[in-house]
Design an enzyme around this catalytic site. Structure first.
Site, PDB file in Angstrom:
ATOM      1  N   GLY A  27       0.816  -1.218   0.000  1.00  0.00           N
ATOM      2  CA  GLY A  27       0.000   0.000   0.000  1.00  0.00           C
ATOM      3  C   GLY A  27       0.843   1.259   0.000  1.00  0.00           C
ATOM      4  N   CYS A  28       1.915   1.243   0.765  1.00  0.00           N
ATOM      5  CA  CYS A  28       2.789   2.418   0.851  1.00  0.00           C
ATOM      6  C   CYS A  28       3.535   2.643  -0.458  1.00  0.00           C
ATOM      7  CB  CYS A  28       3.753   2.271   2.017  1.00  0.00           C
ATOM      8  SG  CYS A  28       2.889   2.183   3.613  1.00  0.00           S
ATOM      9  N   THR A  29       3.891   1.559  -1.133  1.00  0.00           N
ATOM     10  CA  THR A  29       4.554   1.672  -2.428  1.00  0.00           C
ATOM     11  C   THR A  29       3.594   2.261  -3.455  1.00  0.00           C
ATOM     12  OG1 THR A  29       6.046  -0.159  -1.932  1.00  0.00           O
ATOM     13  CG2 THR A  29       5.719   0.385  -4.267  1.00  0.00           C
TER      14      THR A  29
END
Length: 163
Positions: free
Chosen positions: A53-55
């Site tokens: 998700g952060c990527t």
């Protein structure tokens, strides 16, 4: 419930002055509220570098960076990861905007994004994915809490262009 909320866990709300910060960031940089004085910017908090998700979120901001810069805004991502990990993350995905390290947690706590979370019934502390849009006047123009990544960058860009 909408994606946009007007307050954070610690009571920060839209219209409040952005809280002071100074953090080491990827690429040997330092980011600070003082250095951004008089300039609008996006300050987004994410749980952990190089996770799915952060990527997706970081790559989304990276892809739209030209549009943010065209609107006169800087973008800064913040996590509690050490700078060395942020440098690897930035290099792996060619992220040119600063990824700031709040290893000590003072900024994530001040902004009210360090919260108790739960996974499979187990409680733990972590960053609540949150984005702040700060106006040139140094005040919080918008807050997005509990961010869902799909469509988020577009919503932030739309609000940023309306500043």
């Amino acid at each position: 419930m909408t994606e946009t909320q007007d307050t954070t866990k610690n009571g920060l709300k839209e219209g409040d002055a952005a809280l002071d910060f100074s953090m080491e960031a990827s690429g040997g940089r330092t980011v600070s509220l003082a250095a951004l004085k008089g300039k609008p910017f996006v300050l987004y908090f994410y749980p952990k570098a190089d996770t799915p998700g952060c990527t997706k979120e970081a790559c989304g901001f990276s892809e739209a960076l030209g549009q943010f810069e065209g609107a006169g805004l800087s973008v800064i991502g913040v996590s509690r990861d050490p700078v060395k990990k942020l440098d690897k993350f930035a290099e792996k995905y060619d992220l040119t905007f600063p990824l700031a390290s709040d290893e000590a947690g003072s900024v994530t706590e001040a902004y009210g994004v360090w919260v108790e979370k739960s996974l499979y019934g187990k409680a733990y502390m972590g960053i609540d994915r949150t984005t702040f849009l700060i106006g040139a006047d140094g005040k919080i123009a918008r807050i997005w809490k509990k961010v869902k990544v799909p469509g988020h960058v577009e919503a932030v860009l739309e609000a940023a262009q309306a500043l």
